[in-house]
Enzyme design. Structure first.
Site, PDB file in Angstrom:
ATOM      1  N   THR A 282     -26.160  -9.275 -39.718  1.00  0.00           N
ATOM      2  CA  THR A 282     -27.533  -9.310 -39.202  1.00  0.00           C
ATOM      3  C   THR A 282     -27.511  -9.878 -37.795  1.00  0.00           C
ATOM      4  OG1 THR A 282     -28.081 -11.608 -39.760  1.00  0.00           O
ATOM      5  CG2 THR A 282     -28.331  -9.945 -41.504  1.00  0.00           C
ATOM      6  N   ASP A 283     -28.634  -9.779 -37.094  1.00  0.00           N
ATOM      7  CA  ASP A 283     -28.776 -10.548 -35.867  1.00  0.00           C
ATOM      8  C   ASP A 283     -29.196 -11.967 -36.255  1.00  0.00           C
ATOM      9  OD1 ASP A 283     -28.868 -11.363 -33.250  1.00  0.00           O
ATOM     10  OD2 ASP A 283     -30.050  -9.685 -32.540  1.00  0.00           O
ATOM     11  N   TYR A 284     -29.301 -12.820 -35.271  1.00  0.00           N
ATOM     12  CA  TYR A 284     -29.492 -14.254 -35.469  1.00  0.00           C
ATOM     13  C   TYR A 284     -30.750 -14.570 -36.298  1.00  0.00           C
ATOM     14  CZ  TYR A 284     -28.748 -19.109 -34.043  1.00  0.00           C
ATOM     15  OH  TYR A 284     -28.469 -20.443 -34.022  1.00  0.00           O
ATOM     16  N   GLY A 285     -30.534 -15.015 -37.503  1.00  0.00           N
ATOM     17  CA  GLY A 285     -31.666 -15.442 -38.335  1.00  0.00           C
ATOM     18  C   GLY A 285     -32.559 -14.323 -38.832  1.00  0.00           C
ATOM     19  N   SER A 286     -32.087 -13.076 -38.768  1.00  0.00           N
ATOM     20  CA  SER A 286     -32.952 -11.936 -39.091  1.00  0.00           C
ATOM     21  C   SER A 286     -33.447 -11.931 -40.533  1.00  0.00           C
ATOM     22  CB  SER A 286     -32.213 -10.618 -38.867  1.00  0.00           C
ATOM     23  OG  SER A 286     -32.093 -10.346 -37.518  1.00  0.00           O
TER      24      SER A 286
END
Ligand code: BGC
Length: 753
Positions: A282-286
């Site tokens: 995932t992207d950061y904290g998605s």
């Protein structure tokens, strides 16, 4: 325990001489054997990715990250700089966790490591695939010499709206050019993983992140599947075909579902249609952000949705590690789904050779040998010079002669930290030159250099926002700075203005609603122009900006983007004529911000106005207060010579053609021309763009030299994708266009069957 690890290592090290298929079989066997000994929670641990933070071995023992690593609760870490620290962390994983599984060690290596190359958008303006591949290869070499085995690059999000700050990280608006670049970068980063100078790439951001509404970062995306497959997906697909080892999903929604949990996107398209066999992070904290989007409701459900949709690794939400075991117990996630994700992560580690040698990327001798070397810097300087785009050159003012008095003025002239551009986690700005220092070197003993800052970056309270990460430019009162600059300029023979955006006015969370030069810079430039001396503008920008006033009033404009660590010397190389500019725009420059989104490969409406129309036409597709044409079209760029094109010829039949044209350098110095081929399908089952780039060739032409350039047209170029992502060929007439940019073209019609 140790003996288990030794067996793993021995099992792996003997397989490398075998064929690819045999290797796959061995990998399967190895991973299956390992997984048979893993607990469910250890498997989930492999799906957890965290920022490591700047920790030393001693401290690492106590941090949450170290605790997770020891318990087998971490598959990878990222953005930790320094091979010693990384080696210490890897040691914790290998020696203190139950199964000794090594870590993926990632970083946002976006355009270089310590040797910084131009921002990716600038690189795309080189149209030079071997240079782009070389930049990626050197970035991988430097990063891997410092312990990194995984880079969060390339970013291949197509964007047609320059208000979006992350335009700087991508390759512009064109799917064909973007696809070539995506492939070049994957080749450069990954090679075949055989050496410890190659790393695993993480293609991002899947998908459509560049289509955020109004260019506002993280905003909603909504588009037809036809458009996805034809305009936005091709670079991702090309990178998958080139073997991208991993993919990062995007923050945005796709068809109303966050990409992180979009099964259609991750499973149907990526894995089933395109046969992607790597892992998705995932992207950061998605995963956590899905709840804010309004999907999932809580971290446990959001995590289950993400995993079930095909996400393998959770970056920084702590959702997988914190909730998946319970979800298995509750029956909302199957153990099989976790096995699949875990297998993909372990396979990535296997392919990188981490099981054979967990310290493959921890050779502490390499740092000195491979990072910021004279060779790497020479490559960065050469490549930076290739990315600058000459937008205007009235009366051949450029190249400047090294003589007389040259005034260098502007807020970008004397800043060290801003030259490299956005997103350089590992950069070492103290080692880089300011533009002024570059000028001093270039002019030493030949011309007199005068300097004044002239103004701050901008006048108002926005300053602070545009100078994140300490890259401040402000040095005093604008009125006093301007008075000083005008006095300095009055003594000069020629004025060179270093103006534009600061490094952090583009990049993540740097959307702008007005793309003109910031206020105080505009005022200063107008005053300088009034002096009546020749004025050159070096425009620093991470995106297309609006230069309409400048085009009308300044003699020469060289767009230099952010050229990386060697910006200063590279700019001088081009400005003073050692190198002829060869950059071509990979994105349209609008006349006004309100024209955005704007791109050359648009569709026709039922009421189009022809290119070049000046007068307003009621009830047609045109602006009441502006012309439709861009200020500078896609593909545009001047140099220090001129080229003429002969009549294009297309030969062939069926679905295979060759388009050729003879190009002559009609000026007096050698230079590169980028011959561009566009195509239109004027009658199809669905509306097709008015033109689409389908080929190009970057050729060196000596003064007076002519060369015939031949470009292939095959079924692939003649086809489009339907809404299911299948290639469709429809026989009939096609217009083939060849020329210097997306506007200066000559057309030939063919019939394909
Ligand atoms: C960005 C990614 C980046 C990630 C890790 C996110 O904010 O969107 O491009 O790779 O952070 O730093």
């Amino acid at each position: 325990m140790i003996s288990v690890k030794k067996t793993l290592t021995a099992m792996v090290s003997c397989v490398f001489a075998l064929t690819a298929t045999a290797q796959d079989a061995d990998m399967d066997k190895f991973v299956s054997d390992l997984m048979s000994r893993m607990t469910l929670q250890e498997k989930i641990g492999q799906l957890n990715l965290q920022v490591a933070g700047d920790i030393t071995t001693g401290q690492a023992q106590d941090t949450q990250v170290a605790g997770l690593i020891k318990s087998g609760g971490m598959g990878g870490v990222f953005n930790l700089k320094g091979v010693d620290k990384i080696k210490a962390l890897q040691k914790v994983a290998v020696e203190q966790s139950r199964l000794g599984i090594p870590l993926l060690v990632g970083m946002d290596v976006i355009h270089g490591y310590e040797t910084i190359f131009p921002i990716p958008f600038a690189l795309s303006c080189s149209w030079d695939m071997s240079a782009i591949e070389e930049a990626a290869r050197i970035a991988a070499k430097e990063a891997s010499a410092d312990g990194i085995n995984w880079v969060f690059s390339p970013m291949v999000d197509i964007c047609v709206d320059a208000r979006w700050g992350r335009v700087s990280e991508g390759n512009g608006e064109d799917p064909y050019l973007g696809s070539q670049i995506a492939k070049a970068m994957i080749r450069g980063y990954q090679g075949d993983y055989s050496s410890n100078a190659n790393v695993m790439a993480c293609l991002k951001h899947f998908a459509l992140y560049g289509a955020v509404e109004s260019g506002l970062d993280y905003n909603t995306v909504d588009m037809s599947r036809l458009r996805m497959f034809n305009q936005y997906f091709p670079p991702y697909k090309a990178a998958v075909e080139a073997g991208a080892g991993s993919i990062m999903s995007s923050f945005n929604v796709v068809d109303g579902i966050p990409a992180t949990a979009n099964k259609w996107l991750l499973d149907d398209v990526l894995r089933n249609l395109w046969k992607f066999d790597g892992f998705v992070a995932t992207d950061y904290g998605s995963i956590g952000e899905m709840i804010t989007h309004g999907v999932g409701g809580d971290l446990k459900r959001a995590s289950a949705l993400a995993l079930n949709a095909g996400t393998d690794m959770d970056m920084c939400s702590m959702g997988f590690i914190g909730t998946l075991e319970q979800s298995v117990k509750d029956g909302t996630v199957s153990e099989e789904a976790i096995n699949t994700a875990c297998r993909r992560v372990l396979e990535a580690k296997y392919k990188l050779g981490l099981f054979a040698d967990p310290y493959k990327y921890c050779d502490t001798k390499r740092r000195k040998r491979d990072i910021f070397t004279a060779d790497n810097r020479a490559a960065a300087r050469r490549i930076a010079a290739e990315t600058f785009v000459l937008l205007k050159n009235q009366d051949n003012l450029l190249p400047l002669k090294r003589e007389g008095k040259i005034a260098l003025i502007g807020p970008l002239a004397n800043t060290r930290a801003n030259m490299a551009g956005t997103w350089c986690v590992a950069y070492t700005p103290d080692k880089y030159s300011t533009l002024k220092e570059g000028f001093e070197r270039a002019l030493k003993g030949k011309a007199e250099l005068l300097y004044a800052q002239g103004c701050n970056l901008m006048a108002d309270s926005l300053r602070q926002r545009a100078a994140e990460f300490g890259k401040t430019i402000e040095r005093g009162d604008d009125a006093a700075l301007k008075a000083e600059a005008l006095a300095v300029a009055a003594r000069a023979d020629v004025i060179v203005c270093a103006m534009g955006e600061s490094a952090d006015m583009s990049g993540e969370c740097a959307s702008r609603s007005d793309l003109r030069l910031p206020d105080v810079q505009r005022e200063l430039l107008a005053e300088l122009v009034k002096l009546g001396k020749p004025v050159v503008m070096l425009n620093f920008s991470g995106r297309p900006t609006v230069l309409t006033w400048e085009q009308d009033n300044v003699d020469a404009i060289l767009n230099v983007w952010f050229g990386g660590s060697e910006t200063a010397d590279a700019v001088c190389d081009v400005l003073f004529g050692d190198v002829a500019p060869s950059g071509r725009l990979s994105m349209t420059f609008p006349r006004a911000t309100g024209q955005l989104p704007m791109y050359y490969n648009h569709m026709n409406t039922g009421r189009p106005v022809p290119e070049g129309t000046k007068d307003f036409r009621k009830y047609a597709t045109n602006w009441l207060d502006n012309v439709n044409d861009p200020l500078y079209p896609f593909g545009y760029g001047l140099t220090y010579t001129t080229f003429s094109y002969g009549k294009p010829v297309v030969t062939g039949s069926g679905r295979n053609f060759k388009a050729s044209v003879t190009v002559t350098n009609t000026g007096s110095r050698d230079a590169y021309e980028v011959v561009q081929l566009y195509m239109r399908d004027p009658v199809a089952s669905v509306v097709r763009p008015v033109k689409e780039l389908k080929g190009f060739s970057r050729v060196m032409l000596k003064a007076g030299e002519s060369k015939e350039v031949v470009l292939d047209i095959t079924e692939k170029e003649l086809s489009y994708y339907n809404a299911e992502g299948r290639q469709v060929f429809e026989p009939g007439k096609f217009d083939i266009m060849l020329g210097h940019d997306s506007r200066s073209l000559q057309s030939v019609s063919i019939t394909a069957e």
